[in-house]
Design an enzyme around this catalytic site. Sequence first.
Site, PDB file in Angstrom:
ATOM      1  N   GLN A 178      12.984   1.959  -2.182  1.00 51.03           N
ATOM      2  CA  GLN A 178      12.363   2.345  -0.907  1.00 51.03           C
ATOM      3  C   GLN A 178      13.282   3.206  -0.048  1.00 51.03           C
ATOM      4  O   GLN A 178      12.814   3.962   0.782  1.00 51.03           O
ATOM      5  CB  GLN A 178      11.969   1.099  -0.101  1.00 51.03           C
ATOM      6  CG  GLN A 178      10.794   0.340  -0.659  1.00 51.03           C
ATOM      7  CD  GLN A 178       9.469   1.114  -0.550  1.00 51.03           C
ATOM      8  OE1 GLN A 178       9.311   1.995   0.279  1.00 51.03           O
ATOM      9  NE2 GLN A 178       8.532   0.781  -1.415  1.00 51.03           N
ATOM     10  N   CYS A 328       1.679  -4.114  -4.537  1.00 50.26           N
ATOM     11  CA  CYS A 328       1.645  -4.900  -5.782  1.00 50.26           C
ATOM     12  C   CYS A 328       1.154  -6.317  -5.545  1.00 50.26           C
ATOM     13  O   CYS A 328       0.688  -6.967  -6.459  1.00 50.26           O
ATOM     14  CB  CYS A 328       3.015  -4.981  -6.441  1.00 50.26           C
ATOM     15  SG  CYS A 328       4.079  -3.627  -6.116  1.00 50.26           S
TER      16      CYS A 328
HETATM   17  C1  LIG Z   1      11.621  -2.178  -3.609  1.00 52.22           C
HETATM   18  C2  LIG Z   1      10.848  -1.796  -4.826  1.00 52.22           C
HETATM   19  N1  LIG Z   1      11.388  -2.008  -6.044  1.00 52.22           N
HETATM   20  C3  LIG Z   1      10.753  -1.686  -7.163  1.00 52.22           C
HETATM   21  C4  LIG Z   1       9.496  -1.121  -7.127  1.00 52.22           C
HETATM   22  C5  LIG Z   1       8.812  -0.772  -8.413  1.00 52.22           C
HETATM   23  O1  LIG Z   1       8.802   0.614  -8.607  1.00 52.22           O
HETATM   24  P1  LIG Z   1       7.749   1.289  -9.621  1.00 52.22           P
HETATM   25  O2  LIG Z   1       6.444   1.308  -8.921  1.00 52.22           O
HETATM   26  O3  LIG Z   1       8.280   2.660  -9.829  1.00 52.22           O
HETATM   27  O4  LIG Z   1       7.761   0.484 -10.861  1.00 52.22           O
HETATM   28  C6  LIG Z   1       8.880  -0.893  -5.903  1.00 52.22           C
HETATM   29  C7  LIG Z   1       7.503  -0.356  -5.827  1.00 52.22           C
HETATM   30  O5  LIG Z   1       6.705  -0.730  -5.007  1.00 52.22           O
HETATM   31  C8  LIG Z   1       9.572  -1.246  -4.707  1.00 52.22           C
HETATM   32  O6  LIG Z   1       9.037  -1.051  -3.501  1.00 52.22           O
END
Ligand SMILES: Cc1ncc(COP(=O)(O)O)c(C=O)c1O
Length: 385
Positions: A178, A328
């Site tokens: 982020q 998510c």
């Molecule tokens: C802090 C953080 N880490 C990891 C992820 C995962 O990233 P990706 O969507 O590229 O798998 C996200 C995505 O929302 C995130 O906000």
Amino acid sequence: MKVYLDNAATTNLSRTVFEAMEPYLFEHFGNPSSAHQQGLAAKTAIEKSRATIAGLLNTKPQSIIFTSGGTEADNLAIISAIRAHGIKLAITSSLEHHAVLNTLRQLEKDGEIRLLYLKHDERGNLSATQLERLLEANERAFVSLMHGNNEIGNLNDIHQFAQVCKSYGAIFHSDTVQSIYQYQYDTQILQADFLVGSAHKFHGPKGVGFLYARNPELIRPLINGGAQERGLRSGTENVSGIVGLAEALKLAQYNLQDHQQHVSNLKEKMINNLISKIPGIKFNGNSGNKRLSLPSVLSVSVPNADKGQSALSYLDQHQIYASGGSACSSKSVSHVLNAIGAATNQHTIRFSFSSLTTEAEVDFAVEKLAGLFVKTALQEVHVLC
Ligand SMILES: Cc1ncc(COP(=O)(O)O)c(C=O)c1O
């Protein structure tokens, strides 16, 4: 008017980034492992992108490993470090993203590690002193603490955490998914062993990211197959995605100051507007504190306005797009809000901004949200009569 205030979930692809990617979708579509000129053009583009990202992080190109995004990069760092160093203890916080938490919990479930959580206060603040005590009292550990929290925006002092880890010989991983849109990381200064980036969080394409590994020779591949990424991450490379990732990160890092100033102004305006228009509004974690949170994320809890409708679905009806916690976890109660005690019977909304968000959009969103409370107040008067 459509208003997109969910940039922590994902950002729109920049036109400039798309233009950088386009030749690698059509003209130079070769497989980078092919020995002919088409393959060579693709391979060259990958290595140029790697060098660009390495330059931005002040490291060597071998330290950059391309992945399918932030989740895979977090998994690769955590699993590799723990297995390569024979580590039996991991320390994290319950406010981490599931890409970190669920990977560590799986290793704990499989009996590979013991997992300890740093305590946090009601705002989600963590203490470096507590980390130091745990490191002092235990065997060598793997520590994972993010820079900017994706739900409440809290910023951790990762320079301090990294320094503490270094002095106790612990391995330090920071999920910077982020924050990399708005902060610069000089890996010669920041003593982290692993950092992570995901292109779709800073106007690049979805499905591509990278892991920075201080010692790439210690990486243990999660995906086995061909010799791509020096055997550390097999599978034909996402060439156009990698080119887009490097271009997007370059643009983000070159425009860092302007971007920070812009989103910070928007956040301040929104905070002031919300306070004046919605009595009882609360800011979650450090979200309402400019110095202690990502300037792009504002997490609020609003009183239960209308029993039949959540504030989020009301905003959605008015084409204002925001999240409850993280995208998510939109179908379940957020573990982060739960952990800081913010998941009460109030409605929680995460607004998140990008360089393209305008003041007019922010004003419109506040106006509409405030309208929900006026509507409810009128209904209550009617019932009382
Ligand atoms: C802090 C953080 N880490 C990891 C992820 C995962 O990233 P990706 O969507 O590229 O798998 C996200 C995505 O929302 C995130 O906000």
